[in-house]
Design an enzyme around this catalytic site. Sequence first.
Site, short mmCIF file in Angstrom:
data_model
loop_
_atom_site.label_atom_id
_atom_site.label_comp_id
_atom_site.label_asym_id
_atom_site.label_seq_id
_atom_site.Cartn_x
_atom_site.Cartn_y
_atom_site.Cartn_z
N GLY A 266 0.84 -1.19 0.00
CA GLY A 266 0.00 0.00 0.00
C GLY A 266 0.87 1.23 0.00
CD GLN B 10 3.22 5.82 2.65
OE1 GLN B 10 2.25 5.33 2.12
NE2 GLN B 10 4.11 5.09 3.30
CB CYS C 95 4.93 2.46 7.70
SG CYS C 95 4.47 3.94 6.78
CG LEU C 96 6.22 0.88 1.70
CD1 LEU C 96 5.68 1.08 0.29
CD2 LEU C 96 7.29 -0.19 1.71
CG HIS D 103 -0.96 1.52 7.15
ND1 HIS D 103 -0.10 1.05 8.12
CD2 HIS D 103 -0.21 2.34 6.36
CE1 HIS D 103 1.11 1.58 7.93
NE2 HIS D 103 1.07 2.36 6.87
CD GLU D 104 -1.47 2.57 2.45
OE1 GLU D 104 -0.98 3.71 2.32
OE2 GLU D 104 -0.81 1.60 2.84
CG HIS E 11 0.04 6.85 5.18
ND1 HIS E 11 1.12 7.42 5.82
CD2 HIS E 11 0.34 5.52 5.05
CE1 HIS E 11 2.02 6.48 6.07
NE2 HIS E 11 1.58 5.32 5.61
ZN ZN Z 1 2.46 3.51 5.80
#
Ligand code: ZN
Length: 186
Positions: free
Chosen positions: A46, A51, A88-89, A130-131, A134
């Site tokens: 995701g 991000q 998380c990226l 989660h997204e 963000h």
């Molecule tokens: Zn994340």
Amino acid sequence: VAVLTIRVLGDPVLRQDTIPVSGMTPELRRLVDDLFDTMHAAKGIGLAAPQVGRRERIAIAEVEGQRVVLVNPEILSAAGKSKREEGCLSIPDVFADVQRPATVRVQAYDADFKPFEIESGDLLGTCLQHEIDHLHGKLFLDHLSLLKRRRALSEWDEVKHEFPDFRRELTAADLDAHPSREDESL
Ligand SMILES: [Zn+2]
């Protein structure tokens, strides 16, 4: 293929609210494509616009081959409770168990700006939540108890020097790299 730079914890863009999109343009469709390329290069499931340093209310998810584009998503309802390890990226190498609703019903627009609803549990349900977090400046760390959050931040302290200026640079070559534990980062 356009692989974008991922912003990591400490970049203020990750803490800002996003701006709803009023329609899809060729530029925003390209952003969606770039989000997928970037997510694939980073071996994630995701990714949300902040991000990659963008303010549009757009995120993507791809779990077990199911691709979801979320434009202006809203959670209509949530049920149950589940605890799942998240990464998380934008916070590489940090993982923690996060408790969230088990299933959510989400309303959003797709890449053609057509409205749709999706009800999801399991990994995709977690990913969508989660997204959407963000898109409102929220990170999975915010769901942790003080103790677990401290532990996660001390893990982050060990690796954050690898990302000068809060930037995580990826290249198209990363698209061919082998998946790692980050497979489940969002
Ligand atoms: Zn994340």
